[in-house]
Design a protein around this motif. Structure first.
Motif, PDB file in Angstrom:
ATOM      1  N   HIS A  62      48.928  82.221  -3.027  1.00  0.00           N
ATOM      2  CA  HIS A  62      48.336  81.400  -1.934  1.00  0.00           C
ATOM      3  C   HIS A  62      48.130  82.327  -0.854  1.00  0.00           C
ATOM      4  CE1 HIS A  62      50.418  77.233  -2.838  1.00  0.00           C
ATOM      5  NE2 HIS A  62      48.912  77.401  -3.270  1.00  0.00           N
ATOM      6  N   ASP A  64      48.259  82.730   2.551  1.00  0.00           N
ATOM      7  CA  ASP A  64      49.028  82.955   3.586  1.00  0.00           C
ATOM      8  C   ASP A  64      50.245  84.294   2.872  1.00  0.00           C
ATOM      9  OD1 ASP A  64      50.167  81.154   1.967  1.00  0.00           O
ATOM     10  OD2 ASP A  64      51.791  80.605   3.312  1.00  0.00           O
ATOM     11  N   HIS A  65      50.088  84.413   1.598  1.00  0.00           N
ATOM     12  CA  HIS A  65      50.883  85.563   1.139  1.00  0.00           C
ATOM     13  C   HIS A  65      50.178  86.750   0.458  1.00  0.00           C
ATOM     14  CE1 HIS A  65      54.650  83.075   1.192  1.00  0.00           C
ATOM     15  NE2 HIS A  65      53.827  82.028   1.337  1.00  0.00           N
ATOM     16  N   HIS A 139      56.555  76.565  -7.312  1.00  0.00           N
ATOM     17  CA  HIS A 139      55.925  76.306  -5.999  1.00  0.00           C
ATOM     18  C   HIS A 139      54.383  75.833  -6.580  1.00  0.00           C
ATOM     19  CE1 HIS A 139      54.369  76.774  -2.026  1.00  0.00           C
ATOM     20  NE2 HIS A 139      53.659  77.540  -2.266  1.00  0.00           N
ATOM     21  N   ASP A 164      58.043  80.759  -1.690  1.00  0.00           N
ATOM     22  CA  ASP A 164      57.825  79.559  -1.351  1.00  0.00           C
ATOM     23  C   ASP A 164      58.469  78.505  -2.692  1.00  0.00           C
ATOM     24  OD1 ASP A 164      56.489  80.054   0.971  1.00  0.00           O
ATOM     25  OD2 ASP A 164      54.861  79.356   0.505  1.00  0.00           O
TER      26      ASP A 164
HETATM   27 ZN   LIG Z   1      52.403  78.976  -1.098  1.00  0.00          ZN
END
Ligand SMILES: [Zn+2]
Ligand SMILES: [Zn+2]
Length: 247
Positions: A62, A64-65, A139, A164
């Motif tokens: 993802h 945001d990572h 996740h 996550d």
């Molecule tokens: Zn995530």
């Protein structure tokens, strides 16, 4: 060792928070856990040369990572040619995408210096400072794709980054956090309530719990974290960007 939070927000940055990125400094070597913050810029701002960067561990694909990786790898490629580090990714597609984007930006990634690896479960990395193990989570199970928690052993201490987790019950909360003592658990709280988090954490023989990536019912979650202080045998804290801890 020093742990610095470069980004503590969930999937969306806030006025005072970048997305997920933690930095561990051990004997002058720097390691990143996730790279959702603009790490390229933040290292320069902090006066940390790219030569000090040893490895980057991402928990899942993802953005945001991982979205901070492109600029960091690109700058390391064409400008800071003394940089040499390992980047651990969860999927080959992400490695391919990084190489493609860097090629589009007019250089070919020097894979002798910027070494991209696709991880699986188990031992990921060791050097003279630390050892890193990946533990699968669920996740990204909905998409049939991998994600991981990390266990980092360093200077006789054991740190667990949950990454996550899955759904609102965090049923994939890493069993290792309950089975063996740890010095610190960095627990996400984007996808479940503080009640769910503590239902797992109460069984963890740990000394400290840092919450990051807080999103789920934000105000209630932050209040729940505050109210939990002193009620458990471990320290409880919601971390913010630029927080630094000597561990
Ligand atoms: Zn995530
Ligand atoms: Zn996330």
């Amino acid at each position: 060792m020093k742990l610095t939070f470069l980004g503590t927000s969930h999937g969306v940055p806030a006025a005072d928070r970048f997305c997920s990125c933690a930095m561990l400094e051990v004997n002058g070597a720097h390691y990143l856990i996730d790279c959702g913050a603009p790490a390229a810029e933040l290292l320069i701002r902090r006066g940390i040369p790219y030569t000090a960067l040893r490895a980057i561990f991402t928990t899942h694909a993802h953005g945001d990572h991982t979205n901070g990786l492109l600029h960091l790898c690109d700058l390391s490629n064409w400008k800071f040619k003394d940089a040499s580090y390992d980047v651990f990714l969860t999927e080959q597609a992400l490695a391919d995408a990084l190489k493609t984007m860097i090629a589009i930006q007019d250089t070919v990634l020097d894979e002798q210096r910027i070494r991209l690896h696709v991880i699986g479960a188990g031992h990921v990395y060791s050097d003279e400072n630390l050892s890193v193990t990946a533990v699968p989570t669920r996740h990204m199970e909905h998409a049939g794709r991998p994600s991981y928690s990390y266990i980092i052993e360093c200077e006789g201490k054991r740190l667990i980054f949950t990454g996550d987790l899955h759904g609102q019950d965090a049923a994939d909360f890493p069993a290792a956090a309950k089975a063996e003592p740890s010095d610190l658990i960095v627990c996400e709280m984007a996808h479940f309530s503080h009640e769910v988090a503590f239902s797992h954490l109460k069984d963890c023989p740990t000394k400290r719990v840092f919450f990051n990536h807080v999103w789920y019912n934000y105000e209630q979650s932050m209040a729940g974290i505050e109210a939990a202080k002193g009620r458990y045998p471990f320290e409880v804290l919601a971390v913010a960007d630029n927080d630094e801890f000597i561990l």
